[in-house]
Design an enzyme around this catalytic site. Sequence first.
Site, mmCIF file in Angstrom:
data_model
loop_
_atom_site.group_PDB
_atom_site.id
_atom_site.type_symbol
_atom_site.label_atom_id
_atom_site.label_comp_id
_atom_site.label_asym_id
_atom_site.label_seq_id
_atom_site.Cartn_x
_atom_site.Cartn_y
_atom_site.Cartn_z
ATOM 1 N N ASP A 138 -24.084 13.802 71.079
ATOM 2 C CA ASP A 138 -23.671 13.405 69.737
ATOM 3 C C ASP A 138 -24.881 13.255 68.817
ATOM 4 O OD1 ASP A 138 -21.313 12.345 68.184
ATOM 5 O OD2 ASP A 138 -22.590 10.578 68.037
ATOM 6 N N GLU A 194 -32.606 18.940 88.175
ATOM 7 C CA GLU A 194 -32.699 18.369 89.529
ATOM 8 C C GLU A 194 -31.350 18.442 90.251
ATOM 9 O OE1 GLU A 194 -34.128 14.367 89.502
ATOM 10 O OE2 GLU A 194 -35.682 14.856 88.025
HETATM 11 C C1 GLC Z 1 -20.518 12.749 65.622
HETATM 12 C C2 GLC Z 1 -19.089 12.640 66.078
HETATM 13 C C3 GLC Z 1 -18.331 11.841 65.066
HETATM 14 C C4 GLC Z 1 -18.946 10.460 64.984
HETATM 15 C C5 GLC Z 1 -20.427 10.539 64.655
HETATM 16 C C6 GLC Z 1 -21.112 9.235 64.904
HETATM 17 O O1 GLC Z 1 -20.621 13.479 64.481
HETATM 18 O O2 GLC Z 1 -18.567 13.911 66.271
HETATM 19 O O3 GLC Z 1 -16.978 11.763 65.381
HETATM 20 O O4 GLC Z 1 -18.309 9.713 63.991
HETATM 21 O O5 GLC Z 1 -21.080 11.477 65.480
HETATM 22 O O6 GLC Z 1 -21.223 8.971 66.271
#
Ligand code: GLC
Length: 591
Positions: free
Chosen positions: A230, A293
């Site tokens: 993310d 790993e």
């Molecule tokens: C990413 C996710 C989104 C979230 C953001 C903060 O963009 O896809 O849904 O709100 O990160 O974590």
Amino acid sequence: MTSILAAIAAPSTTTTLVHRATSGKVPWWRTAVIYQVYPRSFADGDGDGIGDLRGITARLGHLTRLGVDAVWLSPFYRSPQHDAGYDVADYRDIDPVFGTLEDADALIAETHRLGLRLIVDLVPNHTSSAHPWFRAALEAAPSSPERARYIFRDGKGARGEQPPNDWTSVFGGSAWTRVTEADGTAGQWYLHLFDTTQPDLDWTNPEVRAEFESVLRFWLDRGVDGFRVDVSHGLVKAEGLPDWPGPSAMIEGAHEGILGSEDGSTGAGDTGPMWDQDGVHEIYREWHRVLAEYDGERALVAEAWVEPLTRLARYVRTDEMQQAFNFSFLTTVWSPSALRSVITESLAANDAVEATTTWVLSNHDMVRHPSRLGLKLPGGKPNGIGIGDPQPDEALGLYRGRAATLLMLGLPGSSYLYQGEELGLPEHTTLPDDERQDPTWWRSEYTHRGRDGCRVPVPWSAEAPAYGFSPTGTSWLSQPELFARYALDTQVCVPGSTYEMYRTALRLRREFRLGSGSLAWVDGLSERAPEDVVTFVNRDVLVVTNLGAQTVQLSGDLEVLLSSADLPFGQAGEHGVAVPTDVTVWVRTRN
Ligand code: GLC
Ligand code: MG
């Protein structure tokens, strides 16, 4: 057998090879079709109206029948759910709303038993404010080791009453929140690029790095095949946190000017001192070594809103991640020249670093692609659609959405599908505002509706309560009545249904090895408005998408393998193939 290129050759035809096929066995992620499950909204096993892990496990057969290779699960970790689980309070446990660690183990085992891979979501840019680390930071003093895991700073102004810099949150409002110190006085500020409940970690702190390496190992040991990372372009901030006059918008808003353009610019990239700093790559090199790993080709995929594509390709160099989401493709408007450029540039940028290219049209952050394609500016990128907003043309959007899907699935590389798109599901564009849960809605002071409309629970059966999503008929976001028409059970074995189109496309993709295939643009195939047509050959398959106003006639002894809509003269193709406006066909030579 004549090759498709020879069969369609005409004096006016030219071809340009932009990507070569790979031969031999390639790692799974180079060609995989990966299906995104959004746990809250896929299937509710326990009847509380929120999807859960048991619900997902029970529905995995849907994914094998569809023919995908892998599943990506959005976050299921322990979380107060202020950003639907992208605010993690414990990276090593499952939120009770979704189940238990045992349920996760059962899901991993069942996925593997069915021959699918499983990728989980990792959220390293920020934790939840309920994470023990952040709670400890609030109790500790300025300059303490507890605060040093996050980005705490003194405020500006005589009494520190102004935020340390002018950054804004992606969801709207300031990116800083002031805390109250233990003695009751107004104190330092902490950075949160997203909601106040999502404090950013300080990735220059070795303790943060060590913790995430341990979290990676925790899930790798449990058997996951990889991680979707993310906000992977956000972990490192420019030194000194300099002011930034622009917005820090990531998903929405920042590029509205560009979005409105028809010139092929896509507006998928972020700039500014909070994004895409060189230091992030060192982190992914470390993670690459950790994954290496483990056996079984584990993979990392970057969620990085970075432009241009050559900059994004830096995340998938041979010693970093394996894939990066291609948001430039997702945000491309419905224009032949724009599509051609983004496809050419994507393949070139990734080929240059020997990475696979990915393709994606929908996810849990974007208006669903049939609805985007039914807008006045087809493919525009509104930040949610609600009551009172211009409404998409549902039928036209679906028609074009199916054409866009077949264009995407004909491309070499790996593709991502978002749950429900195999049903042709539109955005819920009339969700009552008082049901909205995305923090974007209030943080933007009710100017951006945000992402709830693409997160509405999936309809499985037209007649069942909550359309089969939940046994009790409850659903955390209400489903629009029109979902009945899209329910899975109305589409299975129905020729021409969107579900059967996806299934056939995935089968043919495998049969013709399109994932590891080639791409050659074909020009001059049709005399009529050739510039309105996106035409390419991948191995033995010719893919034609007609974006022009006129039907395009293909001549030759051709066989239609699949089309996104009924064709005027049927599929036989002895007398050539007619491709109407907003239709994609997959064609090969008759033999
Ligand atoms: C990413 C996710 C989104 C979230 C953001 C903060 O963009 O896809 O849904 O709100 O990160 O974590
Ligand atoms: Mg439930």
